[in-house]
Design a protein around this motif. Structure first.
Motif, PDB file in Angstrom:
ATOM      1  N   ALA A  80      -0.718   2.669   2.811  1.00  0.00           N
ATOM      2  CA  ALA A  80       0.342   3.380   3.533  1.00  0.00           C
ATOM      3  C   ALA A  80      -0.105   4.795   3.886  1.00  0.00           C
ATOM      4  N   LEU A  81      -0.762   5.450   2.934  1.00  0.00           N
ATOM      5  CA  LEU A  81      -1.256   6.804   3.177  1.00  0.00           C
ATOM      6  C   LEU A  81      -2.326   6.812   4.259  1.00  0.00           C
ATOM      7  N   LEU A  82      -3.164   5.766   4.296  1.00  0.00           N
ATOM      8  CA  LEU A  82      -4.240   5.716   5.284  1.00  0.00           C
ATOM      9  C   LEU A  82      -3.697   5.618   6.707  1.00  0.00           C
ATOM     10  N   VAL A  83      -2.634   4.851   6.893  1.00  0.00           N
ATOM     11  CA  VAL A  83      -2.019   4.776   8.221  1.00  0.00           C
ATOM     12  C   VAL A  83      -1.541   6.164   8.646  1.00  0.00           C
ATOM     13  N   GLY A 139      -7.199  -1.136   2.993  1.00  0.00           N
ATOM     14  CA  GLY A 139      -6.427  -2.074   3.819  1.00  0.00           C
ATOM     15  C   GLY A 139      -7.073  -3.438   3.913  1.00  0.00           C
ATOM     16  N   PHE A 140      -7.348  -4.057   2.781  1.00  0.00           N
ATOM     17  CA  PHE A 140      -8.096  -5.312   2.720  1.00  0.00           C
ATOM     18  C   PHE A 140      -7.415  -6.413   3.530  1.00  0.00           C
ATOM     19  N   ASP A 141      -8.179  -6.993   4.479  1.00  0.00           N
ATOM     20  CA  ASP A 141      -7.717  -8.090   5.332  1.00  0.00           C
ATOM     21  C   ASP A 141      -6.503  -7.729   6.181  1.00  0.00           C
ATOM     22  N   THR A 142      -6.268  -6.431   6.372  1.00  0.00           N
ATOM     23  CA  THR A 142      -5.060  -5.993   7.085  1.00  0.00           C
ATOM     24  C   THR A 142      -5.359  -4.953   8.164  1.00  0.00           C
ATOM     25  N   LEU A 143      -6.131  -3.933   7.805  1.00  0.00           N
ATOM     26  CA  LEU A 143      -6.409  -2.848   8.739  1.00  0.00           C
ATOM     27  C   LEU A 143      -7.767  -3.033   9.400  1.00  0.00           C
ATOM     28  N   GLY A 144      -7.845  -2.641  10.670  1.00  0.00           N
ATOM     29  CA  GLY A 144      -9.104  -2.690  11.401  1.00  0.00           C
ATOM     30  C   GLY A 144      -9.117  -1.628  12.479  1.00  0.00           C
ATOM     31  N   MET A 145     -10.318  -1.240  12.877  1.00  0.00           N
ATOM     32  CA  MET A 145     -10.460  -0.191  13.887  1.00  0.00           C
ATOM     33  C   MET A 145     -11.565  -0.575  14.863  1.00  0.00           C
ATOM     34  N   ALA A 194      -6.855   8.851   1.027  1.00  0.00           N
ATOM     35  CA  ALA A 194      -6.318   7.603   1.573  1.00  0.00           C
ATOM     36  C   ALA A 194      -7.331   6.464   1.589  1.00  0.00           C
ATOM     37  N   THR A 195      -8.616   6.762   1.448  1.00  0.00           N
ATOM     38  CA  THR A 195      -9.638   5.714   1.518  1.00  0.00           C
ATOM     39  C   THR A 195     -10.061   5.195   0.148  1.00  0.00           C
ATOM     40  N   GLU A 196      -9.356   5.550  -0.890  1.00  0.00           N
ATOM     41  CA  GLU A 196      -9.642   4.985  -2.217  1.00  0.00           C
ATOM     42  C   GLU A 196      -9.216   3.515  -2.256  1.00  0.00           C
ATOM     43  N   ASP A 197      -9.930   2.727  -3.042  1.00  0.00           N
ATOM     44  CA  ASP A 197      -9.673   1.284  -3.094  1.00  0.00           C
ATOM     45  C   ASP A 197      -9.976   0.723  -4.475  1.00  0.00           C
ATOM     46  N   ARG A 198      -9.172  -0.276  -4.882  1.00  0.00           N
ATOM     47  CA  ARG A 198      -9.434  -0.982  -6.140  1.00  0.00           C
ATOM     48  C   ARG A 198      -9.401  -2.503  -5.978  1.00  0.00           C
ATOM     49  N   LEU A 199      -9.275  -2.981  -4.739  1.00  0.00           N
ATOM     50  CA  LEU A 199      -9.111  -4.431  -4.542  1.00  0.00           C
ATOM     51  C   LEU A 199     -10.392  -5.188  -4.229  1.00  0.00           C
ATOM     52  N   HIS A 200     -11.359  -4.550  -3.571  1.00  0.00           N
ATOM     53  CA  HIS A 200     -12.512  -5.355  -3.136  1.00  0.00           C
ATOM     54  C   HIS A 200     -13.858  -4.682  -3.278  1.00  0.00           C
ATOM     55  N   GLN A 201     -13.951  -3.376  -3.102  1.00  0.00           N
ATOM     56  CA  GLN A 201     -15.264  -2.744  -3.043  1.00  0.00           C
ATOM     57  C   GLN A 201     -16.022  -2.819  -4.371  1.00  0.00           C
ATOM     58  N   GLY A 260      -8.159   0.565  19.315  1.00  0.00           N
ATOM     59  CA  GLY A 260      -7.443   1.451  18.418  1.00  0.00           C
ATOM     60  C   GLY A 260      -7.469   1.010  16.967  1.00  0.00           C
ATOM     61  N   LEU A 261      -6.481   1.468  16.225  1.00  0.00           N
ATOM     62  CA  LEU A 261      -6.246   1.051  14.842  1.00  0.00           C
ATOM     63  C   LEU A 261      -5.225  -0.063  14.875  1.00  0.00           C
ATOM     64  N   THR A 262      -5.497  -1.179  14.220  1.00  0.00           N
ATOM     65  CA  THR A 262      -4.536  -2.275  14.212  1.00  0.00           C
ATOM     66  C   THR A 262      -4.156  -2.656  12.796  1.00  0.00           C
ATOM     67  N   ILE A 263      -2.886  -2.973  12.642  1.00  0.00           N
ATOM     68  CA  ILE A 263      -2.373  -3.607  11.430  1.00  0.00           C
ATOM     69  C   ILE A 263      -2.168  -5.076  11.789  1.00  0.00           C
ATOM     70  N   ALA A 264      -2.794  -5.972  11.036  1.00  0.00           N
ATOM     71  CA  ALA A 264      -2.707  -7.397  11.348  1.00  0.00           C
ATOM     72  C   ALA A 264      -2.122  -8.156  10.170  1.00  0.00           C
ATOM     73  N   TRP A 265      -1.317  -9.174  10.479  1.00  0.00           N
ATOM     74  CA  TRP A 265      -0.731 -10.001   9.429  1.00  0.00           C
ATOM     75  C   TRP A 265      -0.433 -11.382   9.983  1.00  0.00           C
ATOM     76  N   LYS A 266      -0.179 -12.312   9.079  1.00  0.00           N
ATOM     77  CA  LYS A 266       0.173 -13.674   9.481  1.00  0.00           C
ATOM     78  C   LYS A 266       1.453 -14.095   8.765  1.00  0.00           C
ATOM     79  N   ASP A 267       2.263 -14.888   9.467  1.00  0.00           N
ATOM     80  CA  ASP A 267       3.426 -15.508   8.837  1.00  0.00           C
ATOM     81  C   ASP A 267       3.519 -16.951   9.317  1.00  0.00           C
ATOM     82  N   GLU A 268       4.657 -17.584   9.104  1.00  0.00           N
ATOM     83  CA  GLU A 268       4.779 -18.997   9.447  1.00  0.00           C
ATOM     84  C   GLU A 268       4.687 -19.256  10.948  1.00  0.00           C
TER      85      GLU A 268
END
Length: 304
Positions: free
Chosen positions: A202-205, A18-24, A218-225, A143-151
């Motif tokens: 999606a699976l991690l949520v 959940g790069f730059d999106t999920l946090g706990m 669900a904790t597999e990653d290919r974007l940053h680690q 808790g667990l948060t999903i964070a995002w930004k828009d206009e």
């Protein structure tokens, strides 16, 4: 004299895919106090960073607090600020996000009851200063948060974590610069890797809220680690060895700490024993998920 005490949880961002999106939010805390005094500014640091954190107006907690007062059109009173720092610095546990959140919550407490900041205002201020909402959202709201930004600005959705999740944070003796970690990211990634992470996020949520038995997949990653592995080889090796043993281990935030999202306390105990044996300079922190987020207590000279 008014005195405000805030308690801010540590956080772990990304959680793997959940790069730059999920946090706990985690049950490990900094506590900051601000007391109105007759004149001047006094800042005292106790614990983490006490030897190198500035104690003048460049202090992050103070500068954050002042920004909120300025934006709300109020004059900041003379203050004595005391910081009891427990969250390790430069380890991927949200120490800077905690400081920003702490400054905002101190400001919110001092402004009451004349001004009551909304949740959106809190998140707006925190994201403006921190740069992205993935750490500050769970620090603020828990808790667990999903964070995002828009206009229209930053947003978040708070979710309750399944009680079967047993977080473990493994903290190395060395620090890691978030700026350096981000510099190792490519500007674009293969389409297959992007699709891979969408599915795992999606699976991690689902895993963290409903089906903890799915946390390993669900904790597999290919974007940053993998891109950051060269900057923290011991972290990468620890994650590889833990995952080879079936433990859902990921980089915590920008690293170099490791977060293990176990679904069984016995498995968490196994992971701790392995780290104590093979990575003896690392510190194991068996924690819980913090469901409350930042808390504020406001006192007056005559009592609470």
């Amino acid at each position: 004299m008014t005195r405000v005490i805030v308690k801010i949880p540590a956080t772990s961002a990304n959680l793997g895919p959940g790069f730059d999106t999920l946090g706990m939010a985690l049950s490990f805390y900094d506590q900051y106090e601000a007391e109105v005094i007759s004149s001047g500014l006094e800042i005292k640091i106790v614990g983490e960073g006490e030897a190198d954190i500035p104690t003048d107006e460049s202090n992050l907690i103070f500068s954050t607090l002042k920004l909120v007062f300025d934006r709300m059109g109020k004059t900041l009173p003379p203050l004595r600020i005391t910081c009891h720092n427990n969250i390790p610095h430069g380890r991927g546990m949200g120490s800077s996000g905690a400081a920003v959140t702490g400054g905002i919550m101190l400001a919110a407490g001092l402004l009451q009851p004349e001004i009551v900041l909304t949740e959106q205002q809190l998140l707006d201020f925190a994201t403006e200063i921190e740069g992205h909402p993935d750490n500050v959202a769970p620090a603020l709201f828990g808790g667990l948060t999903i964070a995002w930004k828009d206009e229209t600005g930053p947003h978040h959705k708070k979710l309750s974590v399944h009680r079967g999740i047993s977080p473990l944070v493994l903290v190395p003796p060395n620090q890691m610069s978030t700026k350096l970690a981000r510099s190792l990211q490519p500007e674009s990634v293969p389409h297959t890797d992007a699709v891979f992470n969408v599915s795992r996020s999606a699976l991690l949520v689902a895993a963290l809220t409903q089906s903890p038995e799915l946390t390993f997949a669900a904790t597999e990653d290919r974007l940053h680690q993998n891109y950051r592995a060269s900057a923290m080889p011991e972290t990468s090796r620890l994650i590889e060895e833990l995952r080879a043993k079936g433990h859902p281990a990921v980089v915590s935030g920008a690293g170099p700490s490791v977060l293990v999202l176990e679904d069984d306390p016995a498995k968490r105990a196994e992971a701790i024993k392995f780290v104590e044996r093979e990575f003896s300079t690392w510190k194991a922190l068996p924690l819980a998920v913090d469901f409350k987020g930042a808390s504020v207590e406001r006192q007056s000279g005559s009592g609470v």
